[in-house]
Motif scaffolding. Structure first.
Motif, mmCIF file in Angstrom:
data_model
loop_
_atom_site.group_PDB
_atom_site.id
_atom_site.type_symbol
_atom_site.label_atom_id
_atom_site.label_comp_id
_atom_site.label_asym_id
_atom_site.label_seq_id
_atom_site.Cartn_x
_atom_site.Cartn_y
_atom_site.Cartn_z
ATOM 1 N N ARG A 117 4.793 11.861 -16.999
ATOM 2 C CA ARG A 117 4.463 13.000 -16.161
ATOM 3 C C ARG A 117 4.843 12.755 -14.706
ATOM 4 O O ARG A 117 4.819 13.669 -13.902
ATOM 5 C CB ARG A 117 2.959 13.270 -16.229
ATOM 6 N N ILE A 118 5.100 11.495 -14.393
ATOM 7 C CA ILE A 118 5.391 11.188 -12.997
ATOM 8 C C ILE A 118 6.831 10.744 -12.885
ATOM 9 O O ILE A 118 7.255 9.784 -13.512
ATOM 10 C CB ILE A 118 4.449 10.091 -12.480
ATOM 11 N N GLN A 119 7.572 11.471 -12.096
ATOM 12 C CA GLN A 119 8.993 11.206 -12.026
ATOM 13 C C GLN A 119 9.347 10.220 -10.920
ATOM 14 O O GLN A 119 10.344 9.548 -10.985
ATOM 15 C CB GLN A 119 9.744 12.522 -11.809
ATOM 16 N N ASP A 120 8.502 10.157 -9.901
ATOM 17 C CA ASP A 120 8.868 9.323 -8.758
ATOM 18 C C ASP A 120 8.691 7.860 -9.077
ATOM 19 O O ASP A 120 7.903 7.484 -9.908
ATOM 20 C CB ASP A 120 7.974 9.621 -7.554
ATOM 21 N N GLU A 121 9.414 7.070 -8.351
ATOM 22 C CA GLU A 121 9.213 5.625 -8.445
ATOM 23 C C GLU A 121 8.047 5.266 -7.525
ATOM 24 O O GLU A 121 8.184 4.499 -6.575
ATOM 25 C CB GLU A 121 10.492 4.898 -8.032
ATOM 26 N N VAL A 122 6.869 5.809 -7.844
ATOM 27 C CA VAL A 122 5.734 5.640 -6.920
ATOM 28 C C VAL A 122 5.335 4.176 -6.756
ATOM 29 O O VAL A 122 4.996 3.730 -5.669
ATOM 30 C CB VAL A 122 4.536 6.556 -7.312
ATOM 31 N N HIS A 123 5.438 3.401 -7.843
ATOM 32 C CA HIS A 123 5.094 1.972 -7.736
ATOM 33 C C HIS A 123 5.946 1.270 -6.690
ATOM 34 O O HIS A 123 5.447 0.487 -5.881
ATOM 35 C CB HIS A 123 5.324 1.264 -9.082
ATOM 36 N N VAL A 124 7.244 1.567 -6.753
ATOM 37 C CA VAL A 124 8.191 0.857 -5.900
ATOM 38 C C VAL A 124 7.996 1.229 -4.438
ATOM 39 O O VAL A 124 7.895 0.374 -3.556
ATOM 40 C CB VAL A 124 9.634 1.164 -6.353
ATOM 41 N N GLU A 125 7.899 2.543 -4.200
ATOM 42 C CA GLU A 125 7.710 3.013 -2.833
ATOM 43 C C GLU A 125 6.435 2.430 -2.235
ATOM 44 O O GLU A 125 6.405 1.970 -1.096
ATOM 45 C CB GLU A 125 7.596 4.536 -2.900
ATOM 46 N N LEU A 126 5.385 2.447 -3.056
ATOM 47 C CA LEU A 126 4.096 1.939 -2.597
ATOM 48 C C LEU A 126 4.167 0.441 -2.297
ATOM 49 O O LEU A 126 3.705 -0.026 -1.253
ATOM 50 C CB LEU A 126 3.038 2.219 -3.674
ATOM 51 N N ALA A 127 4.754 -0.307 -3.211
ATOM 52 C CA ALA A 127 4.828 -1.762 -3.009
ATOM 53 C C ALA A 127 5.603 -2.084 -1.733
ATOM 54 O O ALA A 127 5.204 -2.950 -0.945
ATOM 55 C CB ALA A 127 5.485 -2.430 -4.211
ATOM 56 N N LYS A 128 6.701 -1.353 -1.514
ATOM 57 C CA LYS A 128 7.501 -1.605 -0.313
ATOM 58 C C LYS A 128 6.684 -1.347 0.954
ATOM 59 O O LYS A 128 6.760 -2.104 1.915
ATOM 60 C CB LYS A 128 8.759 -0.728 -0.319
ATOM 61 N N GLU A 129 5.924 -0.263 0.909
ATOM 62 C CA GLU A 129 5.105 0.086 2.073
ATOM 63 C C GLU A 129 4.037 -0.989 2.321
ATOM 64 O O GLU A 129 3.784 -1.392 3.451
ATOM 65 C CB GLU A 129 4.456 1.460 1.822
ATOM 66 N N LEU A 130 3.432 -1.460 1.231
ATOM 67 C CA LEU A 130 2.373 -2.458 1.379
ATOM 68 C C LEU A 130 2.919 -3.771 1.936
ATOM 69 O O LEU A 130 2.360 -4.329 2.882
ATOM 70 C CB LEU A 130 1.676 -2.704 0.030
ATOM 71 N N ILE A 131 4.012 -4.257 1.352
ATOM 72 C CA ILE A 131 4.500 -5.561 1.832
ATOM 73 C C ILE A 131 5.043 -5.442 3.263
ATOM 74 O O ILE A 131 4.901 -6.375 4.049
ATOM 75 C CB ILE A 131 5.529 -6.208 0.872
ATOM 76 N N ALA A 132 5.611 -4.276 3.591
ATOM 77 C CA ALA A 132 6.073 -4.092 4.972
ATOM 78 C C ALA A 132 4.902 -4.198 5.944
ATOM 79 O O ALA A 132 5.060 -4.576 7.100
ATOM 80 C CB ALA A 132 6.766 -2.751 5.130
ATOM 81 N N ASN A 133 3.712 -3.878 5.447
ATOM 82 C CA ASN A 133 2.509 -3.978 6.265
ATOM 83 C C ASN A 133 1.784 -5.306 6.058
ATOM 84 O O ASN A 133 0.586 -5.411 6.296
ATOM 85 C CB ASN A 133 1.567 -2.810 5.958
ATOM 86 N N ASN A 134 2.497 -6.287 5.571
ATOM 87 C CA ASN A 134 1.947 -7.638 5.403
ATOM 88 C C ASN A 134 0.848 -7.739 4.355
ATOM 89 O O ASN A 134 0.006 -8.630 4.418
ATOM 90 C CB ASN A 134 1.442 -8.198 6.738
ATOM 91 N N VAL A 135 0.844 -6.828 3.411
ATOM 92 C CA VAL A 135 -0.119 -6.913 2.314
ATOM 93 C C VAL A 135 0.563 -7.625 1.135
ATOM 94 O O VAL A 135 1.630 -7.199 0.677
ATOM 95 C CB VAL A 135 -0.596 -5.509 1.877
ATOM 96 N N LEU A 136 -0.035 -8.700 0.671
ATOM 97 C CA LEU A 136 0.487 -9.409 -0.502
ATOM 98 C C LEU A 136 0.162 -8.588 -1.751
ATOM 99 O O LEU A 136 -0.974 -8.136 -1.914
ATOM 100 C CB LEU A 136 -0.155 -10.801 -0.602
#
Ligand code: XCC
Ligand code: SF4
Length: 634
Positions: free
Chosen positions: A456-475
């Motif tokens: 039901r979800i077409q976006d690569e939401v996992h990837v976008e989210l992970a990139k945003e988190l690590i860019a913010n220094n979140v492991l």
């Protein structure tokens, strides 16, 4: 009815966003095959409305009753209100999820006992962990030989399922303060099976009808999963098959091989996959494969079985949940071997369009159109060889094949023990370096991205989210199909550290770690509980899991197991964000309980988000708030 027609008729090139999946479905071998991607496309983005939001009840034959909160006459025939119905449905989801993880664990424990008796081809590989687990299970490991100790561990583990009173042994592994909260609330799980059964009983027509009281049982049941079934599965699998250590391998459909017999293993229980891995290396079997013109046997994982053998053996993963049908449409798979959970019923129908055989193996799961080859751990190798031979026999019947090039290098194997080890080696191993880096602000906090992917979800939401988190220094920690998706995107490789913020990057480069740590399958979310507990125990970050600057999420949750995981995380003090929908939203009261009251009770709560950016902002904001409360930031 000729069912092959049903699946062969429409098909075509669907408009899905995931490029590799679309690539395969648009090629010749896949033409005319209908998959879930096509079905979603045909039905549109809105799923069937019945049950959405959690206030439809069909628990008795005076109903079904659809209840609309706030409309006075819209209560159940029996008088049940929206909040009661939503809580009951939610609790039943948790019970189903707990049952699934735990029945998998039961199978593991039975194989473990048989292994201790020398009745299987498996061994007791991690004897250090055996001793540690023995101690947690209340067994004195001193002066016992390995087989004897393993037998006692296995039998004590088995008793955890049928226990009626007291508490599960592993509950004592949680931080002291957390255990006290559970005691006070009366949510300490007694026995794994008992909590599942009691949840089903209490949600039967006319039993427990105070929604808060039902939610409390949902927490107890979920804890029986996280600190019970799932944790037993993880630990005993580690002892038997080896505790994961960092390992390099590849993921995505490109791991299938044109010149080999491709066998995909799909489902959840590694006992089967481990036996297949042994059989695939057998020289006699390889010779048989060569006889039909193949270079050998190529084993590739799907879903969590994939994660299990990826973590321990470095066997490549062909695909996550949403790729299971697509793997077959390459035309290159001789056999898809499945056991339990997340296996789509459409597989045998798709296989009929090719030379592929779908083989079910668990006595608990058969599918019309599949061949059933019952697996038995006592005859594990024999059955595994039989299955591999069936696949070899299919190889000469292969038709047109399209294997995409896409595959990605990953480093996986981050068990809690590995994370411990990389922070100081064998003798100084502790979580202190991680805690220190959180305290000094190089690492902002820790986030877990877990769970399914979903058509039901077409976006690569996992990837976008992970990139945003690590860019913010979140492991970022990851498990399940989310991990496979993040692997496809290259985030499980050490090179991806360059996408991290400055502080996190410095830390990662010093130890050569990827910014996203693959911790295993879905039962291995229990590793995250242990890692969190270890962070608490190490000091400097509060006294309980709820003090940690840490949060989990499942942005594409699909299965009932995901909800059980979410509930045990929250009850353990770690907040979670789920999406894009949530099963109680049509009852304000029930949703308020999970999204607000649980925070007061457990120090953690559920959140709902849709888009990657919303997930990221909630998670980063929560981590910042915890840091503030700890006095780390102003
Ligand atoms: Fe199933 Fe575990 Fe979800 Fe993947 S992540 S779709 S549960 S295989 Ni567990
Ligand atoms: Fe309706 Fe109550 Fe029966 Fe549910 S239990 S179907 S609300 S009458």
């Amino acid at each position: 009815m000729d069912t092959s027609k049903r699946f062969k008729s429409n098909g075509g090139c669907p408009s899905i966003q995931c490029l590799v999946n679309r690539e395969v479905l648009c090629q010749e071998p896949a033409q005319g095959v209908t998959t879930a991607a096509h079905r979603v496309e045909k039905r549109g983005a809105t799923p069937c409305l019945f049950g959405q939001g959690g206030t439809c009840c069909r628990n008795c034959n005076m109903g079904p009753c659809q209840i609309i909160e706030g409309v006075e006459e819209m209560i159940g025939i029996c008088g049940a209100t929206a909040s009661t119905v939503a809580a009951r449905n939610f609790a039943r989801i948790v019970a189903a999820g707990t049952a699934s993880h735990s029945d998998h664990a039961r199978e593991t424990v039975l194989a473990f006992i048989a292994t201790a008796k020398g009745e299987t081809p498996y061994e007791i590989k991690d004897t250090l962990k055996l001793r540690r687990m023995a101690a947690w299970l209340g067994i004195d490991p001193a002066e016992k030989d390995i087989q004897q100790l393993a037998l006692e561990v296995g039998e004590t583990a088995l008793a955890e399922f049928g226990k009626q009173e007291g508490s599960l042994h592993f509950i004592r592994r949680a931080p002291q303060k957390r255990q006290e909260i559970w005691q006070e609330l009366g949510v300490v799980p007694r026995g794994i099976d008992r909590e599942v059964v009691e949840t089903m009983h209490r949600t039967h027509m006319g039993v427990d009808q105070d929604f808060r009281h039902i939610f409390r049982q949902a927490a107890r049941c979920a804890l029986a999963d996280g600190w019970g079934g799932s944790m037993l599965a993880t630990e005993l699998q580690d002892i038997m098959f080896g505790t994961p250590v960092p390992i390099r391998t590849v993921v995505n459909l490109g791991v299938l091989k044109e010149d080999m017999v491709n066998i995909t293993v799909h489902g959840h229980e590694p006992v089967l996959a481990e036996a297949l891995a042994m059989a695939a290396q057998d020289p006699e079997i390889i010779a048989e494969a060569k006889k039909v013109g193949a270079k050998g046997i190529n084993l590739a994982g799907i879903c969590c079985t994939g994660n299990e053998i990826l973590m321990r053996r470095g066997i490549p993963i062909a695909g996550s949940f949403v790729q299971q049908e697509i793997a077959l449409t390459t035309g290159a798979v001789e056999a898809m071997v499945v056991d339990v959970q997340c296996v789509m019923q459409s597989l045998p129908e798709i296989a009929r369009c090719f030379h592929t055989e779908v083989i079910t193996t668990s006595d608990r799961a058969e599918i019309v159109g599949a061949t059933h080859v019952p697996f038995d751990h006592h005859r594990a190798l024999e059955v595994a060889k039989d299955i591999v031979r069936r696949a070899i026999a299919r190889f000469p019947k292969r038709g047109k094949v399209y294997i995409p090039k896409a595959k990605m290098d990953v480093v996986a194997g981050f068990s809690h023990e590995t994370i411990l080890y990389i922070q100081g080696g064998r003798f100084r191993a502790s979580y202190k370096p991680l805690n220190d880096n959180i305290i000094n602000g190089r690492i902002l906090g820790v986030a877990a991205i877990v769970g399914c992917d979903n058509f039901r979800i077409q976006d690569e939401v996992h990837v976008e989210l992970a990139k945003e988190l690590i860019a913010n220094n979140v492991l970022v920690l990851t498990t399940g199909c989310a991990a496979t998706g993040l692997g496809r995107a290259g985030l499980l490789s050490p090179e991806a550290a360059e996408l991290a913020g400055e502080g996190l990057r410095e830390v990662l480069e010093a130890v050569g770690c990827p910014p996203v740590l693959h911790m295993g399958s879905c039962v291995d979310n229990s590793r995250i509980l242990i890692a969190a507990t270890e962070m608490v125990r190490t000091g400097g970050l509060g006294e309980d899991i709820s003090d940690l600057p840490a949060i989990g999420c499942a942005p594409q949750w699909m299965s009932e197991k995901a909800i059980a995981i979410g509930q045990y995380f929250v009850a353990s003090g770690a907040s979670v964000v789920f999406g894009p929908t949530f099963p109680t939203t049509k009852s304000q009261e029930a949703t308020d309980h999970l999204f607000k009251e649980m925070e007061e009770i457990y120090g953690a709560r559920w959140f709902l988000a849709k888009e990657a950016k919303d997930f990221a902002s909630i998670m980063i904001d929560q981590i910042r708030q915890k840091r503030k409360a700890l006095g780390l930031d102003k």
